[in-house]
Enzyme design. Structure first.
Site, PDB file in Angstrom:
ATOM      1  N   HIS A   3      -2.391   1.125  -1.161  1.00  0.00           N
ATOM      2  CA  HIS A   3      -1.397   0.055  -1.209  1.00  0.00           C
ATOM      3  C   HIS A   3      -1.000  -0.414   0.207  1.00  0.00           C
ATOM      4  O   HIS A   3      -1.021  -1.609   0.516  1.00  0.00           O
ATOM      5  CB  HIS A   3      -0.191   0.543  -1.999  1.00  0.00           C
ATOM      6  N   ARG A  18      16.300   7.352 -25.172  1.00  0.00           N
ATOM      7  CA  ARG A  18      17.079   6.211 -24.658  1.00  0.00           C
ATOM      8  C   ARG A  18      17.718   6.488 -23.303  1.00  0.00           C
ATOM      9  O   ARG A  18      18.727   5.891 -22.947  1.00  0.00           O
ATOM     10  CB  ARG A  18      18.145   5.771 -25.656  1.00  0.00           C
ATOM     11  N   ARG A  41      16.087  -9.509  -2.488  1.00  0.00           N
ATOM     12  CA  ARG A  41      15.086  -8.466  -2.685  1.00  0.00           C
ATOM     13  C   ARG A  41      13.659  -8.996  -2.497  1.00  0.00           C
ATOM     14  O   ARG A  41      12.743  -8.246  -2.178  1.00  0.00           O
ATOM     15  CB  ARG A  41      15.253  -7.870  -4.095  1.00  0.00           C
ATOM     16  N   ASN A  92       9.036  -8.221  -0.259  1.00  0.00           N
ATOM     17  CA  ASN A  92       7.677  -8.588  -0.634  1.00  0.00           C
ATOM     18  C   ASN A  92       6.837  -9.015   0.577  1.00  0.00           C
ATOM     19  O   ASN A  92       5.678  -9.372   0.427  1.00  0.00           O
ATOM     20  CB  ASN A  92       7.762  -9.753  -1.631  1.00  0.00           C
ATOM     21  N   LYS A  99      16.366  -0.725   2.915  1.00  0.00           N
ATOM     22  CA  LYS A  99      16.048  -1.086   1.523  1.00  0.00           C
ATOM     23  C   LYS A  99      17.314  -1.081   0.681  1.00  0.00           C
ATOM     24  O   LYS A  99      17.530  -1.977  -0.133  1.00  0.00           O
ATOM     25  CB  LYS A  99      15.005  -0.131   0.931  1.00  0.00           C
ATOM     26  N   LYS A 110      13.343   0.726  -9.413  1.00  0.00           N
ATOM     27  CA  LYS A 110      12.242   0.130 -10.188  1.00  0.00           C
ATOM     28  C   LYS A 110      11.362   1.240 -10.721  1.00  0.00           C
ATOM     29  O   LYS A 110      10.903   2.098  -9.956  1.00  0.00           O
ATOM     30  CB  LYS A 110      11.399  -0.761  -9.284  1.00  0.00           C
ATOM     31  N   HIS A 155      -1.053  -7.509  -2.872  1.00  0.00           N
ATOM     32  CA  HIS A 155      -1.281  -7.294  -4.304  1.00  0.00           C
ATOM     33  C   HIS A 155      -2.565  -7.965  -4.773  1.00  0.00           C
ATOM     34  O   HIS A 155      -3.317  -7.387  -5.570  1.00  0.00           O
ATOM     35  CB  HIS A 155      -0.100  -7.831  -5.129  1.00  0.00           C
ATOM     36  N   GLU A 161      16.388  -8.282  -8.420  1.00  0.00           N
ATOM     37  CA  GLU A 161      15.419  -9.133  -7.758  1.00  0.00           C
ATOM     38  C   GLU A 161      15.538 -10.614  -8.090  1.00  0.00           C
ATOM     39  O   GLU A 161      14.615 -11.219  -8.619  1.00  0.00           O
ATOM     40  CB  GLU A 161      13.996  -8.640  -8.076  1.00  0.00           C
ATOM     41  N   HIS A 184       3.184  -8.430   0.845  1.00  0.00           N
ATOM     42  CA  HIS A 184       2.718  -7.974  -0.470  1.00  0.00           C
ATOM     43  C   HIS A 184       2.039  -9.060  -1.290  1.00  0.00           C
ATOM     44  O   HIS A 184       1.369  -8.761  -2.264  1.00  0.00           O
ATOM     45  CB  HIS A 184       3.889  -7.391  -1.282  1.00  0.00           C
ATOM     46  N   GLU A 217       4.396   0.216   5.390  1.00  0.00           N
ATOM     47  CA  GLU A 217       5.664  -0.200   4.748  1.00  0.00           C
ATOM     48  C   GLU A 217       6.808  -0.125   5.768  1.00  0.00           C
ATOM     49  O   GLU A 217       7.723  -0.953   5.748  1.00  0.00           O
ATOM     50  CB  GLU A 217       5.992   0.686   3.543  1.00  0.00           C
TER      51      GLU A 217
HETATM   52  N1  NAD Z   1       9.123   1.591  -7.561  1.00  0.00           N
HETATM   53  C1  NAD Z   1       8.985   1.016  -6.411  1.00  0.00           C
HETATM   54  O1  NAD Z   1       9.892   0.374  -5.883  1.00  0.00           O
HETATM   55  C2  NAD Z   1       7.683   1.174  -5.690  1.00  0.00           C
HETATM   56  C3  NAD Z   1       7.597   0.852  -4.333  1.00  0.00           C
HETATM   57  C4  NAD Z   1       6.389   1.074  -3.673  1.00  0.00           C
HETATM   58  C5  NAD Z   1       5.303   1.598  -4.346  1.00  0.00           C
HETATM   59  N2  NAD Z   1       5.421   1.894  -5.679  1.00  0.00           N
HETATM   60  C6  NAD Z   1       4.296   2.470  -6.424  1.00  0.00           C
HETATM   61  O2  NAD Z   1       3.954   3.705  -5.838  1.00  0.00           O
HETATM   62  C7  NAD Z   1       2.577   3.976  -6.049  1.00  0.00           C
HETATM   63  C8  NAD Z   1       1.968   4.455  -4.748  1.00  0.00           C
HETATM   64  O3  NAD Z   1       2.683   5.579  -4.333  1.00  0.00           O
HETATM   65  P1  NAD Z   1       2.167   6.535  -3.162  1.00  0.00           P
HETATM   66  O4  NAD Z   1       1.693   5.711  -2.033  1.00  0.00           O
HETATM   67  O5  NAD Z   1       3.233   7.524  -2.937  1.00  0.00           O
HETATM   68  O6  NAD Z   1       0.851   7.179  -3.760  1.00  0.00           O
HETATM   69  P2  NAD Z   1       0.576   8.275  -4.893  1.00  0.00           P
HETATM   70  O7  NAD Z   1       1.745   8.532  -5.736  1.00  0.00           O
HETATM   71  O8  NAD Z   1      -0.690   7.824  -5.518  1.00  0.00           O
HETATM   72  O9  NAD Z   1       0.287   9.596  -4.032  1.00  0.00           O
HETATM   73  C9  NAD Z   1      -0.825   9.624  -3.148  1.00  0.00           C
HETATM   74  C10 NAD Z   1      -1.589  10.933  -3.242  1.00  0.00           C
HETATM   75  O10 NAD Z   1      -0.853  11.934  -2.537  1.00  0.00           O
HETATM   76  C11 NAD Z   1      -0.716  13.100  -3.341  1.00  0.00           C
HETATM   77  N3  NAD Z   1       0.497  13.761  -2.891  1.00  0.00           N
HETATM   78  C12 NAD Z   1       1.778  13.484  -3.202  1.00  0.00           C
HETATM   79  N4  NAD Z   1       2.603  14.216  -2.444  1.00  0.00           N
HETATM   80  C13 NAD Z   1       1.829  14.990  -1.656  1.00  0.00           C
HETATM   81  C14 NAD Z   1       2.107  15.944  -0.646  1.00  0.00           C
HETATM   82  N5  NAD Z   1       3.346  16.207  -0.253  1.00  0.00           N
HETATM   83  N6  NAD Z   1       1.063  16.552  -0.045  1.00  0.00           N
HETATM   84  C15 NAD Z   1      -0.225  16.252  -0.385  1.00  0.00           C
HETATM   85  N7  NAD Z   1      -0.540  15.329  -1.314  1.00  0.00           N
HETATM   86  C16 NAD Z   1       0.474  14.716  -1.932  1.00  0.00           C
HETATM   87  C17 NAD Z   1      -0.727  12.593  -4.747  1.00  0.00           C
HETATM   88  O11 NAD Z   1      -1.107  13.601  -5.640  1.00  0.00           O
HETATM   89  C18 NAD Z   1      -1.752  11.464  -4.656  1.00  0.00           C
HETATM   90  O12 NAD Z   1      -3.057  11.978  -4.766  1.00  0.00           O
HETATM   91  C19 NAD Z   1       1.981   2.703  -6.593  1.00  0.00           C
HETATM   92  O13 NAD Z   1       1.757   2.870  -7.975  1.00  0.00           O
HETATM   93  C20 NAD Z   1       3.053   1.652  -6.356  1.00  0.00           C
HETATM   94  O14 NAD Z   1       3.033   0.640  -7.332  1.00  0.00           O
HETATM   95  C21 NAD Z   1       6.590   1.692  -6.355  1.00  0.00           C
HETATM   96 ZN    ZN Z   2       4.802  -1.833  -1.056  1.00  0.00          ZN
END
Ligand code: NAD
Ligand code: ZN
Length: 367
Positions: free
Chosen positions: A264, A120, A240, A244, A226, A142, A251, A236, A247, A184
């Protein structure tokens, strides 16, 4: 070392920006995380690149155990959450555990959701290691995972106690992943920070080269942007939605291509071009300002081609987005440089025109 206070109620937390070797000196983990055994959740790749710096930064001997997960987007699932929770039971994590989640957005979203739900809820510390995670996903609370029916459909709002961000961890990030994060950053500039936009116009090349001074100027600025939006609207319902920007189409493109074609940020890149065109058509922006947006995006280089699909199908996907309300798609549209308007309806005919025009924008992009 810089500290940005993320003032979300009921428990604000610091986002600490600076080299990992300085975390220990400030006893940051204990000051904000509290006492209790520390468990790290990371991915193989992130841990291989950043593990040593993280262990040293937190203090040798601080980490009780480390659990690694597969951080491919398709593993961002409830099955992974279950596996991680069982791993945590196996390594003896109790209610007093502090979960340090180190990685990109996938690790952050899954790990954050595990922290929110395991027993929890246990204390959470984020160490973002990708540019997307440093400027976006580690802020705002999030967390969640995907369902076969769509992205991020299961989740919780859950704030960390602390975010530790060392931009040097970005050095090992693949070039394409880094560039994905820059889209971004451009998003933040367009929607709310004209000075950042100007800075990017001057320093985009240095940013893409990961120049440390440029990163130090840009990342905290995005975090502040942010945080400001999120603090006023944790769940949101209002401002917030501005985040988007780019996006809505982004998306839909990711879903339409089953997450296999675009990173992304690349999908968001197309989305930003689309809303720049929409804002001219709707007379929300001057042609000169829209031109600045398109030119900055063009300097990012070419994007993976748009999928060949009937316009009606992409339109249906836009309407299926969970952020569409009452069946209508709510777009965020630039209303100048550093200003955006939310909740804009785009007539179907106008979208079709933009969709047809977009590929020619990319031809311009790749020059
Ligand atoms: N929670 C939120 O507000 C929010 C906002 C934006 C995106 N997201 C989510 O984030 C995800 C995308 O995240 P991302 O773009 O960070 O991609 P990711 O987490 O897929 O990482 C990209 C790649 O980089 C590698 N990696 C990570 N750190 C590294 C480093 N320092 N050196 C070398 N490789 C490294 C990872 O292993 C992976 O293969 C999506 O699922 C998206 O929905 C969430
Ligand atoms: Zn984004």
């Amino acid at each position: 070392m810089g500290v940005i206070h993320i003032g979300v109620p009921p428990a604000p937390y610091p986002f600490v920006f600076g080299p990992a070797c300085e975390w220990k000196r400030g006893r940051l983990l204990r000051r904000y995380g509290g006492s209790g055994p520390v468990f790290v959740l990371s991915s193989r790749r992130a841990w291989r690149s950043c593990g040593r710096a993280i262990v040293r930064g937190l203090g040798t001997g601080e980490i009780r155990d480390t659990v690694l997960l597969d951080d491919r987007e398709r593993q961002k699932s409830l099955a992974t959450v279950e596996k991680l929770a069982r791993d945590l039971v196996r390594v003896g994590a109790g209610r007093d555990a502090i979960l340090v989640v180190a990685g990109g957005g996938v690790v952050g979203d899954v790990g954050g959701f595990v922290a929110a739900t395991y027993l929890r809820g246990v204390r959470l510390v984020h160490i973002p290691t990708t540019l997307v995670a440093q400027v976006d996903s580690s802020i705002g609370g999030k967390t969640g995972v995907n369902l076969p029916e769509g992205k991020n459909l299961i989740g919780a709002f859950y704030q960390p106690r602390l975010v530790l961000c060392d931009p040097a961890m970005l050095r090992t990030l693949p070039r394409r992943e880094f560039r994905s994060g820059v889209f971004e950053i451009i998003k933040y500039a367009i929607l709310g920070d004209a000075r950042l936009f100007k800075y990017l116009e001057r320093n985009l090349d240095a940013l893409l080269r990961r120049n440390p001074q440029t990163l130090a100027a840009v990342i905290p600025r995005c975090v502040r942007a942010k945080a400001e939006i999120v603090v006023g609207d944790e769940r949101e319902s209002g401002q917030r939605e501005l985040l988007n920007l780019g996006h809505t189409l982004g998306h839909a493109l990711e879903t339409a291509t089953s997450y296999k074609v675009f990173l992304h940020g690349e999908a968001v890149g197309w989305g930003l071009l689309a809303v720049a065109l929409a804002s001219i058509a709707l007379d929300k922006i001057t042609v000169a300002d829209a031109g600045r947006i398109v030119r900055l995006l063009a300097r990012m280089g070419s994007l993976p081609a748009l999928p060949a699909m009937p316009t009606a199908r992409i339109w249906r996907m836009l309407r299926a987005d969970k952020k569409a309300r009452g069946g209508g798609v709510r777009w965020v549209i630039p209303a100048g440089i550093g200003r955006a308007e939310k909740g804009v309806r785009l007539p179907e005919r106008l979208f079709f025109r933009i969709w047809a025009e977009l590929p020619t924008m990319c031809a311009r992009c790749s020059q």
